[in-house]
Design an enzyme around this catalytic site. Structure first.
Site, short mmCIF file in Angstrom:
data_model
loop_
_atom_site.label_atom_id
_atom_site.label_comp_id
_atom_site.label_asym_id
_atom_site.label_seq_id
_atom_site.Cartn_x
_atom_site.Cartn_y
_atom_site.Cartn_z
N THR A 86 11.32 1.97 -2.77
CA THR A 86 11.57 1.19 -4.01
C THR A 86 10.54 1.64 -5.05
OG1 THR A 86 10.21 -0.58 -3.03
CG2 THR A 86 12.58 -0.86 -2.94
N PHE A 152 3.37 -5.44 5.76
CA PHE A 152 2.01 -5.44 5.21
C PHE A 152 1.12 -4.33 5.78
CE2 PHE A 152 3.72 -9.74 4.88
CZ PHE A 152 3.52 -10.01 3.53
N LEU A 153 1.74 -3.36 6.50
CA LEU A 153 0.89 -2.32 7.10
C LEU A 153 0.24 -1.45 6.03
CD1 LEU A 153 2.45 0.66 6.87
CD2 LEU A 153 3.80 -0.26 8.72
N ARG A 154 -0.92 -0.89 6.41
CA ARG A 154 -1.59 0.09 5.54
C ARG A 154 -1.37 1.47 6.10
NH1 ARG A 154 -7.31 -1.57 6.92
NH2 ARG A 154 -6.10 -2.03 8.76
N GLU A 155 -1.24 2.47 5.25
CA GLU A 155 -1.17 3.85 5.73
C GLU A 155 -2.51 4.20 6.37
OE1 GLU A 155 0.34 6.57 2.79
OE2 GLU A 155 1.94 5.19 2.27
N GLY A 256 -14.68 2.32 -6.34
CA GLY A 256 -14.28 3.72 -6.22
C GLY A 256 -13.61 4.19 -7.50
N CYS A 263 1.97 2.10 -3.18
CA CYS A 263 2.36 0.70 -3.34
C CYS A 263 1.64 -0.10 -4.42
CB CYS A 263 2.27 0.01 -1.99
SG CYS A 263 3.56 0.63 -0.91
N ARG A 331 0.98 10.00 -3.36
CA ARG A 331 1.60 9.22 -4.44
C ARG A 331 0.53 8.44 -5.22
NH1 ARG A 331 6.65 6.68 -1.08
NH2 ARG A 331 5.21 6.84 0.65
P1 NAD Z 1 9.34 6.64 2.04
O1 NAD Z 1 9.67 7.26 0.76
O2 NAD Z 1 8.25 7.23 2.89
O3 NAD Z 1 10.64 6.58 2.99
C1 NAD Z 1 11.89 6.14 2.56
C2 NAD Z 1 12.95 6.91 3.37
O4 NAD Z 1 14.23 6.33 3.14
C3 NAD Z 1 13.09 8.39 3.01
O5 NAD Z 1 12.89 9.18 4.16
C4 NAD Z 1 14.53 8.52 2.47
O6 NAD Z 1 15.13 9.74 2.79
C5 NAD Z 1 15.21 7.37 3.16
N1 NAD Z 1 16.44 6.87 2.53
C6 NAD Z 1 16.65 6.53 1.23
N2 NAD Z 1 17.91 6.09 1.06
C7 NAD Z 1 18.51 6.13 2.28
C8 NAD Z 1 19.81 5.79 2.76
N3 NAD Z 1 20.74 5.30 1.94
N4 NAD Z 1 20.08 5.98 4.06
C9 NAD Z 1 19.15 6.47 4.90
N5 NAD Z 1 17.90 6.80 4.50
C10 NAD Z 1 17.59 6.63 3.21
O7 NAD Z 1 9.03 5.11 1.73
P2 NAD Z 1 7.93 4.14 2.41
O8 NAD Z 1 6.58 4.49 1.96
O9 NAD Z 1 8.23 4.06 3.87
O10 NAD Z 1 8.32 2.75 1.71
C11 NAD Z 1 9.53 2.08 2.01
C12 NAD Z 1 9.43 0.66 1.47
O11 NAD Z 1 8.40 -0.04 2.18
C13 NAD Z 1 9.04 0.57 0.00
O12 NAD Z 1 9.69 -0.54 -0.56
C14 NAD Z 1 7.54 0.31 0.04
O13 NAD Z 1 7.08 -0.39 -1.09
C15 NAD Z 1 7.43 -0.57 1.26
N6 NAD Z 1 6.12 -0.51 1.93
C16 NAD Z 1 5.48 0.69 2.09
C17 NAD Z 1 4.24 0.73 2.76
C18 NAD Z 1 3.49 2.04 2.93
O14 NAD Z 1 2.37 2.00 3.43
N7 NAD Z 1 4.04 3.18 2.57
C19 NAD Z 1 3.69 -0.45 3.28
C20 NAD Z 1 4.40 -1.66 3.11
C21 NAD Z 1 5.61 -1.67 2.43
C1 UGA Z 2 -1.67 -1.40 0.81
C2 UGA Z 2 -1.96 -2.76 1.44
O1 UGA Z 2 -3.29 -2.78 1.95
C3 UGA Z 2 -0.99 -3.05 2.59
O2 UGA Z 2 -1.21 -4.37 3.10
C4 UGA Z 2 0.45 -2.96 2.04
O3 UGA Z 2 1.38 -3.14 3.10
C5 UGA Z 2 0.66 -1.60 1.42
O4 UGA Z 2 -0.31 -1.38 0.36
C6 UGA Z 2 2.02 -1.50 0.80
O5 UGA Z 2 2.57 -2.46 0.35
O6 UGA Z 2 2.48 -0.36 0.82
P1 UGA Z 2 -2.19 1.15 1.42
O7 UGA Z 2 -1.66 1.45 0.06
O8 UGA Z 2 -1.73 1.95 2.58
O9 UGA Z 2 -1.89 -0.40 1.79
O10 UGA Z 2 -3.76 1.32 1.39
P2 UGA Z 2 -5.03 0.40 1.08
O11 UGA Z 2 -5.97 0.53 2.20
O12 UGA Z 2 -4.67 -0.97 0.67
O13 UGA Z 2 -5.66 1.16 -0.17
C7 UGA Z 2 -4.99 1.23 -1.42
C8 UGA Z 2 -5.90 1.84 -2.46
O14 UGA Z 2 -6.99 0.98 -2.77
C9 UGA Z 2 -6.52 3.16 -2.03
O15 UGA Z 2 -6.51 4.06 -3.11
C10 UGA Z 2 -7.94 2.79 -1.65
O16 UGA Z 2 -8.86 3.83 -1.80
C11 UGA Z 2 -8.21 1.67 -2.66
N1 UGA Z 2 -9.26 0.74 -2.20
C12 UGA Z 2 -9.04 -0.07 -1.14
C13 UGA Z 2 -10.46 0.69 -2.89
O17 UGA Z 2 -10.68 1.43 -3.88
N2 UGA Z 2 -11.43 -0.21 -2.47
C14 UGA Z 2 -11.24 -1.03 -1.42
O18 UGA Z 2 -12.16 -1.83 -1.11
C15 UGA Z 2 -10.03 -0.96 -0.73
#
Ligand code: NAD
Ligand code: UGA
Length: 434
Positions: A86, A152-155, A256, A263, A331
């Site tokens: 999204t 709510f996971l973090r990468e 930082g 996100c 990203r």
């Molecule tokens: P991403 O871009 O890594 O993955 C999305 C995947 O969906 C892609 O591989 C794409 O090819 C696939 N896709 C798109 N349309 C499709 C369809 N119609 N059928 C099958 N596959 C399809 O995205 P992401 O980082 O995993 O994020 C996904 C969602 O989760 C977002 O809304 C994001 O905000 C949320 N989110 C992400 C994180 C994170 O750490 N990345 C953490 C929490 C929530």
């Molecule tokens: C964040 C949230 O922590 C997750 O809970 C959420 O699920 C996710 O977004 C999402 O919705 O995708 P993420 O983006 O993987 O997770 O990483 P974070 O550890 O939160 O860091 C985000 C950014 O903030 C990074 O650039 C990091 O360097 C920065 N950061 C974080 C700081 O500058 N200072 C801090 O104390 C913590």
């Protein structure tokens, strides 16, 4: 439970692998052939610690599989999770929901009459209503329920976060859907994470409110760090001094170069847009968005300042490109804005990152990528640490000093100690410390 996970990205693949590890039968669907072919060969499309082993184990044990065939996967599932992207909609910052709605239309064609649909993607309030409307249009006689279950996971720490969450939020008021969701997450009850059951709209908003709050916290400490520099105080001690107050908490108080990633930037913007559409002012979040944007590029001034005010013709070594360590995700990484600003100031950029260089190469121009940290700093006029990878925390500083043309080190993550660095002969600049 039989689960179809639509989207095999950071969230879909990690969630799918973890659900299968709990014992559910999971099929991950992705629209990208490269992604699915790679996964079927055992190749991970993303770098996430522990993921390859978890996937391999569950594929071997027959609980996890990958396909492009969405109709077949969906038709057999008790629960269909939507985990597609999204991103920010180009031009206005709203969440682009086209992938969610396209996936919903595909799901509608083949969903089992009793299955539930769960949005795991981060989606603005009301998206679940529209997903439900699309499904009911195509399947008026089905008893389909749409649940919100934000992630709510973090990468970089994704598997641990998924398996040991602080809470699980489930947005539904339907008893049957509640039972299915309870069954899906039952294996986690041993650790007793709080389950927050609420209505769908509230669940959707919880996700944005959480991310925006964390972004506020980071931006707050970044501004306090600036003040520390102006008044000669130490932000690390301020963070500790305030973070020990349980009401504040010590996490997310590391200053930082500004937050980045897939996100926080897009979700804070989307939340502001939702509020504006509703005629509600979210001034704190609006400020955070603009302060953070300026901060990323503004870090270049700090580097140019350390170089004596002129970066023209200078070679700057950048260590760390990803928005945080332990991911290959580029990203909205702060390094992108910083590097572009330094190039605008006339500098040549050399860079090294343990995982992010392939993705960075498609986003940056005129950057020379190095094989390792030492090759990167060789003969450079300054070294800038942008991402705090563990590998940069214990560099051989004698070697770094000898390799640099001038021993200038700008540490945007405060991983070294100012006193020690100066004792080693560096001109050392960090964030918010005297
Ligand atoms: P991403 O871009 O890594 O993955 C999305 C995947 O969906 C892609 O591989 C794409 O090819 C696939 N896709 C798109 N349309 C499709 C369809 N119609 N059928 C099958 N596959 C399809 O995205 P992401 O980082 O995993 O994020 C996904 C969602 O989760 C977002 O809304 C994001 O905000 C949320 N989110 C992400 C994180 C994170 O750490 N990345 C953490 C929490 C929530
Ligand atoms: C964040 C949230 O922590 C997750 O809970 C959420 O699920 C996710 O977004 C999402 O919705 O995708 P993420 O983006 O993987 O997770 O990483 P974070 O550890 O939160 O860091 C985000 C950014 O903030 C990074 O650039 C990091 O360097 C920065 N950061 C974080 C700081 O500058 N200072 C801090 O104390 C913590």
């Amino acid at each position: 439970m039989r689960i179809a996970m639509i989207g095999a990205g950071y969230v879909g693949l990690v969630s799918g692998a973890c659900f299968s590890d709990f014992g559910h039968e999971v099929i991950c669907v992705d629209a990208s052939r490269d992604r699915i072919d790679g996964l079927n060969r055992g190749e991970m499309p993303i770098y996430e610690p522990g993921l390859a082993d978890l996937v391999a184990k569950n594929v071997r044990e027959g609980r996890l599989s990958f396909t492009m065939d969405l109709p077949t996967a969906v038709s057999k599932a008790d629960a269909v999770f939507i985990a597609v992207g999204t991103p920010s909609r180009r031009g206005d910052g709203h969440a682009d929901l086209s992938y969610v709605y396209a996936a919903t239309r595909q799901i509608a064609e083949s969903i089992h009459p009793d299955a539930i649909v769960v949005t795991k993607s981060t989606v603005p309030v009301g998206t679940g209503d529209e997903v439900e409307r699309i499904l009911r249009d195509v399947r008026p006689n089905h008893s389909i329920e749409v649940v919100s279950n934000p992630e709510f996971l973090r990468e970089g720490a994704a598997i641990g976060d998924f398996k040991r969450p602080d809470r699980i939020v489930i947005g539904t008021t339907n008893e049957r859907a509640r039972k299915v969701m309870t069954e899906i997450y039952r294996p986690l009850y041993l650790n007793e994470p709080p389950l927050v059951f609420t209505d769908r709209r509230t669940s959707e908003l919880i996700k944005y409110a959480a991310n925006a709050f964390l972004a506020v916290k980071i931006t707050y400490i970044n501004e306090i760090a600036d003040l520390c520099e102006a008044v000669g105080a130490n932000v690390q001690d301020v963070s500790r001094g305030i973070g020990l107050d349980n009401r504040i908490g010590s996490k997310f108080l590391h200053p930082g170069p500004g937050y980045g990633g897939s996100c926080f930037p897009k979700d804070t913007q989307a939340l502001v847009k939702t509020a504006q559409d509703e005629g509600v002012a979210l001034r704190i979040v609006e400020s955070v968005v603009s302060v953070n944007d300026q901060r990323k590029r503004g870090m270049a001034r700090r580097v140019v300042g350390a170089l004596g005010g002129d970066a023209r013709g200078k070679t700057i070594a950048i260590l760390g490109l990803t928005f945080k360590p332990n991911t290959d995700d580029m990203r909205d990484a702060p390094s992108l804005a910083l590097i572009t600003a330094l190039q605008d100031a006339g500098a040549h950029i050399r860079a090294y990152d343990p995982q992010g260089m392939e993705a960075a190469a498609s986003l940056l121009t005129n950057v020379t990528f190095s094989e390792n940290a030492y090759a990167c700093v060789e003969n450079a006029d300054a070294l800038v640490i942008v991402t705090e990878w563990d590998a940069f925390r214990a560099l051989d500083l004698g070697r770094v000093h000898a390799l640099l043309k001038t021993p200038i080190l700008v540490d945007l993550r405060n991983i070294y100690r100012p006193g020690e660095m100066r004792a080693k002969g560096f001109v050392y600049v960090s964030v918010g410390r005297p």
